[in-house]
Design an enzyme around this catalytic site. Structure first.
Site, PDB file in Angstrom:
ATOM      1  CB  SER A 136      -0.974  -0.045   1.182  1.00 49.48           C
ATOM      2  OG  SER A 136      -1.985   0.926   1.059  1.00 49.48           O
ATOM      3  CG  ASP A 162      -7.212  -3.286  -2.496  1.00 48.20           C
ATOM      4  OD1 ASP A 162      -7.802  -2.372  -1.885  1.00 48.20           O
ATOM      5  OD2 ASP A 162      -6.002  -3.532  -2.355  1.00 48.20           O
ATOM      6  CG  HIS A 187      -5.622  -2.631   0.899  1.00 49.10           C
ATOM      7  ND1 HIS A 187      -4.985  -2.309  -0.281  1.00 49.10           N
ATOM      8  CD2 HIS A 187      -5.053  -1.851   1.861  1.00 49.10           C
ATOM      9  CE1 HIS A 187      -4.079  -1.368  -0.053  1.00 49.10           C
ATOM     10  NE2 HIS A 187      -4.089  -1.077   1.232  1.00 49.10           N
TER      11      HIS A 187
END
Length: 297
Positions: free
Chosen positions: A145, A221, A254
């Site tokens: 991320s 995600d 995610h």
């Protein structure tokens, strides 16, 4: 520098150290996993950069990476995600301030006083690791991320420093998504030209080194369309002729469930690059899976 955690793990040691950072002007913690092979030889290092709200703890407790680091003979180093301390600037919300350093060097006050995470993870921390741990000096970098953004930017801005780079669910173009726009405006000011120096899609355009980029992205995600937009990196890489392997993983979100599912493949990818270079330049033998080093698996 002193050790604050020490735990046996897959035949090696999962440690956490604390030190005074000159770059950040505060005390920082970082995690080091020393696989069993460090008992008799120097090894390469994979640096892991975590995402928003994380510290050094998330990766070492959730990713399950130590098993694969022990298998391949790779040291893992995971820093915190921002400067820490009572005198360090902060903000309301999870996406700015502590836990949200974005791996850049801030130029705008009050952030510029401490928020120099790029220099910390690229220069100060590796120098510390080189001085105190059994490493042969070869490096790779990865992250998730915000940390995926940090890994890509670190590799693209510093040709020759890393042998390989990968990312999970990276923020590929922070200049064009809400997370990045908020952070960049605060840390760097409103001049969007200055933002390009910290945007992987912009850096690919003029990269001096065509280091292949490996990116895994979950198809489910929750931040895919609004914050991550991997298609932007794909388009930039195609236009620049920069090698990119973008793997869309159906069903994955995610979370660290996603990271844990594919971290073994990423560590194998980095080990191949690191040991290929080691054999050519440093005379370091790759790990033999039959030599008993990983018998505790």
């Amino acid at each position: 520098m002193h050790r604050i955690e020490h735990r046996a793990c897959f035949g090696g040691w999962q440690d956490v150290y604390r030190h005074a950072s000159e770059t950040l002007g505060c005390t920082m913690d970082f995690a080091v996993y020393l696989p069993p092979q460090t008992e008799d030889r120097e090894l390469p290092v994979l640096y892991w950069l975590s995402g928003l709200t994380c510290s050094e703890q998330n990766f070492i407790t959730k990713a399950g990476a130590q098993r694969y680091a022990a298998e391949h003979g790779v040291i893992l180093v995971a820093p915190d995600t921002s400067p820490r301390g009572e005198d360090v600037a902060d903000a309301e919300g999870y996406d700015l301030g502590k836990g949200a350093g974005f791996y850049l060097n801030a130029t705008r006050q009050p952030w510029a006083a401490h928020y120099r995470m790029h220099d910390y993870v690229v220069e100060e921390l590796p120098a510390l690791v080189q001085a105190h741990f059994p490493t042969n000096g070869l490096r790779a970098v990865s992250g998730h991320s915000m940390g995926g953004h940090g890994a890509l930017v670190a590799a693209l801005r510093n040709p020759g420093r890393y042998r390989s780079v990968s990312a999970f669910s990276p923020i590929v173009s922070p200049s064009k998504v809400p997370w990045g726009e908020k952070a960049f405006a605060a840390y760097l000011g409103e001049d969007r030209e200055a933002w390009k120096a910290w945007d992987a899609c912009e850096l690919v355009k003029a990269a001096q080194e065509k280091l292949p980029l490996l990116v895994d992205q979950g198809g489910e995600d929750e931040f895919l369309d609004a914050q991550l937009r991997p298609q932007l990196l794909q388009a930039a890489a195609v236009a620049a002729g920069h090698p990119l392997q973008l793997r869309m993983r159906p069903g994955y979100d995610h979370s660290y469930y996603f990271v844990a599912s594919f971290i073994g493949e990423h560590i194998a990818h980095h080990a191949a690059a690191l040991y290929g270079e080691a054999k050519a330049h440093a005379g370091v033998a790759p790990h033999d899976p039959h030599d008993g080093c990983c018998g505790h698996l």
